[in-house]
Design a protein around this motif. Structure first.
Motif: not given
Length: 436
Positions: A209, A212-213, A225-228, A230, A233, A236-237
Motif C-alpha cells: 500500500m 503504491s502511495e 491502489l491510488h488511481t480513480r 475501480k 477498489a 484499497k484500504d
C-alpha cells in the motif's frame, strides 16, 4: 506467478503474446478485414482461427520457446487460446466492435502506413482479457471457489508490486527515500527487512500500500491502489485482503517450487527400476534366483495346499499381553490392541514366516514403511481406531518398549531380510516399493 490451474500468468506470456500478434497480422493478410465490420457475422471468426492455427505451426523457434514452468511451449499455449476464442464468440464480437470504432474514425486504418500497430494492439487487448478468463475458470475448477478475471488481474498486480518492492529493498541505498517511506521510518543503515524478504509470502500488505502511495512522488504517476480506477477498489484500504492474496501466491509458489523437476527425476528412476526388474526376471529364468512371479506362485501353492487340508507350519505364539492403563493412554490404543492385532495376522503367510523372530510392532512397522499407513489389505484390528490407519512409529516404539532409533534399526533389518529372501537387494526392494 503460479496459481492453481493457471497457465498464462508467468513470464512466458510475453512469447505467447508476440506469437499471437504476429500470426494475427499475417492472418489478416489472407482474409478480408472488412469481415470484422459486419455486425452479427461469425464467418470471420472461423476463417481467422483456421488461418492463425496454420500459421502458429510455422513459427519454429518462437513457438518452441517456454511458455510457462509447467512445460507448455508458447505454441501450445497460443494455439489453446485461439481455439478458446472460437468457443467464446462474445470476445470476438468485442474485437469487431473495437475495429469498427477505429474504422469509423480512420477508414481502413490497417492499410495506412503503420496501421498494423493499432490492429495488433487490439488483438493484444483481446488475448490479454481472454487469458484471464481462461485462467480464472481453471482456478475455480482447481480450487472450488469463485474467481473472476479481475481477481486474476489483481493477483498479477500484487505479484508485480512485490517484485518492485523486493527490487527497491535490494538497492535501498539508491532508493533510500522511497524505501524509508515504504517502511515508515528514516533509514540510516541497511534495513533488516531487506535481508528478511525472501519470498512474496514474507511481503507485508502495508508495504504494498505504501509502495503504491509513493509512486506518484518517486515515479511520476499514481500507483495502482491510488488511481480513480475501480479495478482494485476491493483492495484499497484493505490490508487483510491484500495479505491473504500475497500468502496464497507464496504458499502455492512454495508448494510448486520444484517446478515438476521431481517428476522428471521420478520418470528417470522408473525407467532404471524397470530395467532392473527385467534383469531380475532374466536371471530367474536361468535358475540363479527366484523371480517375483515365482515367489507369488510359491505363495499360491501354499494357499492351494492349505485349501486341500495340508498342514502348514504353525505360526509362533504371540504373547497376548494386555496393555496396562498408563501405556494404553500414552499410545492412545485399546488395551487389547496387541492381542487383537496378533490374532489378525494371516496364518502361514510368507512374510510372516520371514519375520517370525521379530516382534509384532516391528512387523507392523515394516508394513508401515513399505505400504504406507493405510492399505486395503490391512486387517481392521491392525488400525488405530482414532485414525483408521496403522499406528505411528512412535506408537510402535512405545508398544515394543524400545527407543525410536532402535525400532527403525530393527525395521530396516527386517526389510533387508525380506529383500534378501526374495532374491533382490534391500535397496532394490525399497526402490520397487516406491512404485507399487
Amino acid at each position: 506467478m503460479r496459481l492453481p490451474g493457471t497457465r498464462y500468468q508467468e513470464h512466458g506470456w510475453e512469447q505467447v503474446r508476440k506469437l499471437l500478434g504476429q500470426c494475427s497480422l499475417a492472418a489478416f493478410a489472407r482474409i478480408d478485414p472488412m469481415l470484422l465490420l459486419e455486425p452479427g457475422r461469425d464467418a470471420g471468426l472461423t476463417e481467422y482461427v483456421d488461418a492463425v492455427a496454420e500459421l502458429l505451426g510455422r513459427r519454429g523457434s518462437l513457438g518452441a520457446a517456454p511458455g510457462n514452468s509447467y512445460g507448455d511451449t508458447a505454441h501450445e499455449l497460443a494455439l489453446t487460446l485461439v481455439y478458446e476464442l472460437q468457443a467464446r464468440p462474445a470476445d470476438w464480437a468485442a474485437l469487431c466492435s473495437a475495429v469498427a470504432s477505429e474504422h469509423a474514425r480512420i477508414s481502413a486504418f490497417w492499410a495506412a502506413p503503420g496501421g498494423d500497430a493499432p490492429l495488433r494492439k487490439k488483438f493484444n487487448d483481446l488475448y490479454a482479457v481472454l487469458r484471464d478468463k481462461v485462467d480464472s475458470d481453471n482456478y475455480q475448477a482447481a480450487c472450488g471457489r469463485p474467481c473472476s478475471p479481475n481477481r486474476i488481474y489483481a493477483y498479477r498486480m500484487l505479484d508485480t508490486a512485490y517484485g518492485e518492492v523486493a527490487r527497491l529493498f535490494a538497492s535501498w541505498r539508491e532508493h533510500r527515500g522511497q524505501v524509508g517511506a515504504i517502511l515508515g521510518r528514516t533509514l540510516d543503515a541497511e534495513p533488516i527487512e531487506a535481508r528478511q524478504l525472501r519470498s512474496i509470502a514474507g511481503c507485508r500488505p502495508e508495504w504494498i500500500m505504501r509502495w503504491s502511495e509513493t509512486l506518484e512522488a518517486f515515479g511520476g504517476a499514481p500507483g495502482p491502489l491510488h488511481t480513480r480506477s475501480k479495478r482494485f477498489a476491493s483492495l484499497k484500504d484493505n490490508p487483510g485482503k491484500i495479505g491473504a492474496m500475497l500468502r496464497e501466491i507464496g504458499e502455492y509458489e512454495a508448494l510448486s517450487s520444484n517446478q515438476d523437476r521431481d517428476w522428471l527425476q521420478d520418470a528417470s528412476d522408473a525407467g532404471a527400476w524397470l530395467d532392473d526388474y527385467w534383469r531380475v526376471l532374466g536371471e530367474s529364468e536361468s535358475g540363479s534366483t527366484p523371480g517375483p512371479d515365482q515367489i507369488l506362485e510359491a505363495q499360491q501353492e501354499e494357499l492351494d495346499l492349505a485349501d486341500a487340508g495340508e498342514e502348514l507350519p504353525a505360526p509362533p505364539a504371540e504373547p497376548l499381553t494386555l496393555l496396562d492403563a498408563s501405556l494404553a493412554e500414552r499410545v492412545s490404543l485399546p488395551p487389547r490392541y496387541l492381542e487383537m492385532a496378533a490374532a489378525a495376522q494371516e496364518r502361514g503367510s510368507w512374510a510372516m514366516r520371514m519375520m517370525a523372530e521379530e516382534s509384532l510392532p516391528v512387523r507392523l512397522a515394516v508394513y508401515l514403511k513399505l505400504l504406507g499407513p493405510f492399505d486395503d489389505s490391512y486387517p481392521s484390528d491392525w488400525l488405530d481406531p482414532a485414525t483408521g490407519e496403522l499406528p505411528t512409529m512412535q506408537q510402535f516404539a512405545l508398544l515394543d518398549g524400545v527407543s525410536l532409533p532402535t525400532l527403525r534399526k530393527r525395521r530396516d533389518a527386517a526389510i533387508a531380510k525380506l529383500g534378501a529372501s526374495a532374491g533382490v537387494s534391500a535397496a532394490g526392494m525399497e526402490e520397487e516399493n516406491r512404485w507399487t
